[in-house]
Enzyme design. Structure first.
Site: not given
Length: 258
Positions: A15-16
């Site tokens: 997700s980063i």
């Protein structure tokens, strides 16, 4: 004839990485897309919630096989995992540290090994360590949800996974961006001060992505200077360099005329 004349800068992670194009954050993907415009296509291959165990079969479908001669070439590949692998049991995202190390090596070798179906000797690989976790901020965020969720990550555990990424990079002789160490030093090694760079104790805010971008460009400058955006020309000529009397000669690259 190639299906795409422009080569690729692929960001592969969780997700980063996926959040690298989030509106308002001026995040990693947005910045790279700007400086590499008309030089490399920056691809978002971030998958929220994924760990390395789930990433491997996805990578097999995202990265072109060596036999696919019509696929754009991946000139730069960042691999950014560990934030979810470092979840503590009983989280389904948890991957034991030894298995995480094995998975990271496997992802690298899929690209580096001459016996791999995905062998790409010109791809510059850059590993990125997960950022440190602010367990105070993370616990508050999880407990505020309905229903509340117990703390799923520990500071020291994520540190161990970040160190593992650096060890894999050294063993596999690829570049690494130490996000964990850079952010930790920037806050004077005070966990509660990580709010300067984190939104919820886990994900980066604009300042956090700025640090990652700066460190990534620094690494490219030092390790892979030939692929720095300042050293790449545009894939098509600036408009003033087009042969206005015979524009097609300027606008079709060689392989299209063969």
């Amino acid at each position: 004839m190639a299906s795409n004349v422009q080569d690729v800068f692929m960001l592969f992670g969780d997700s980063i990485t996926q959040g690298g194009w989030e509106p308002g954050l001026n995040a990693l993907g947005q910045r790279l897309s700007h400086v590499y415009a008309r030089k490399l296509d920056v691809l978002n291959r971030g998958f929220s919630g994924y760990n390395t165990e789930w990433a491997i079969p996805v990578f097999e479908q995202c990265f072109a096989k060596r036999a696919d001669e019509h696929a754009p070439k991946v000139q730069v590949l960042t691999i950014w995992f560990g934030a979810n692998d470092a979840c503590i049991k009983p989280s389904p995202q948890h991957v034991p540290l030894s298995k995480f190390i094995s998975n990271m090596k496997h992802l690298v070798q899929m690209v580096k090994s001459p016996t791999s179906a995905y062998y790409s000797p010109t791809t510059r690989i850059i590993l990125i360590t997960p950022p440190p976790v602010d367990t105070y901020q993370r616990r508050a965020d999880l407990e505020s949800r309905n229903p509340p969720i117990a703390l799923d990550r520990l500071f020291a555990t994520t540190e161990a996974y970040a160190q593992a990424v650096k060890d894999v990079a050294a063993e596999e002789n690829v570049a690494v961006v130490d996000v964990w160490g850079t952010l930790w030093e920037a806050v004077g090694k005070e966990e509660k001060s990580l709010t300067k760079f984190l939104i919820d104790g886990l994900h980066l805010n604009e300042a956090g992505y700025q640090v990652v971008y700066d460190e990534l460009i620094k690494t490219i400058t030092q390790v892979y200077p030939d692929i720095h955006y300042d050293n790449l020309g545009p894939i098509f000529p600036p408009w003033a360099q087009i042969d206005w009397d015979a524009p097609l000669k300027s606008l079709y690259i060689k392989e299209h005329n063969e």
